[in-house]
Design an enzyme around this catalytic site. Sequence first.
Site, PDB file in Angstrom:
ATOM      1  N   HIS A 165       0.825  -1.196   0.000  1.00  0.00           N
ATOM      2  CA  HIS A 165       0.000   0.000   0.000  1.00  0.00           C
ATOM      3  C   HIS A 165       0.870   1.260   0.000  1.00  0.00           C
ATOM      4  CE1 HIS A 165      -3.242  -2.773   1.167  1.00  0.00           C
ATOM      5  NE2 HIS A 165      -4.069  -1.827   0.752  1.00  0.00           N
ATOM      6  N   LYS A 169      -0.613   4.866   4.525  1.00  0.00           N
ATOM      7  CA  LYS A 169      -1.457   3.916   5.255  1.00  0.00           C
ATOM      8  C   LYS A 169      -0.897   3.695   6.654  1.00  0.00           C
ATOM      9  CE  LYS A 169      -3.915  -0.475   4.776  1.00  0.00           C
ATOM     10  NZ  LYS A 169      -5.199   0.183   5.091  1.00  0.00           N
TER      11      LYS A 169
END
Length: 277
Positions: A165, A169
């Site tokens: 990600h 995040k």
Amino acid sequence: MTDSPSSSTLPLRRIAIAGASGRMGHMLIEAVREAQDCRLAGALDIAGSPGIGSDAAAFLGFTSGVPIVSDLRTGLQDAQVLIDFTRPEGTLAHLAVCRELGVQAVIGTTGFSEAQKAEIAAAAKDIAIMMAPNMSVGVNVTFKLLEMAAKALSTGYDIEIIEAHHRHKVDAPSGTALKMGEVIAGALGRDLKDCAVYAREGITGERDPSTIGFSAIRGGDIVGDHTVLFAGTGERIEITHKSASRATYAQGSLRAVRFLAERTTGLYDMFDVLGLR
């Protein structure tokens, strides 16, 4: 093209968006604006956000008449359902007011503790809630494929989950990766709490074949990549899903909104929405 029926097939759904100034909030607002059967009815963000007071659709060069506010009751007063992709503490605060006002909730927030999940389940006794760690239709079909693969590859295959990600995040492993682990563990008759391995370093000894391993990568602007590796002797099977845009999450959220239109209470997930049970 949006995945929405014409306005004649479903009643108009009045939607509020939490985190309206953020990237996901913008994607949701754009999706609501394009859907013929949905209308933006509220926009929420934290006090102090630079977006407070501005029109929620200003980033699109469009005037919606819906200002971004921090007061929950003001933001929810005209809404039938809230879509929330924020943080656990914020989502629970929003949910308490939704429960009070009778507003349904579509929750895409991840990182909840077991106690927080219990709070959400309790709220679902009074309002209808759809909660899933990933709203993408493709991801949820992937969950179903993983369930099938785990049952067929229950012995002789080591299972590893790798996810990647963007740098912003804040939780790891991702909620989607954990859900993949839960689906696989359930198919194997195990509890993920007992068989998950989240870190390896130093001399770890041989791999326990009953475990499910997780690896998390963070960097750049990766929207979300997930791969489950079933590694056997002489072969390996990889099931991968890659997200190129948050638009898939937004469209999945609107499918959930439509699903809740016919429910008054209960806690549901995307398997319910997509008929994958």
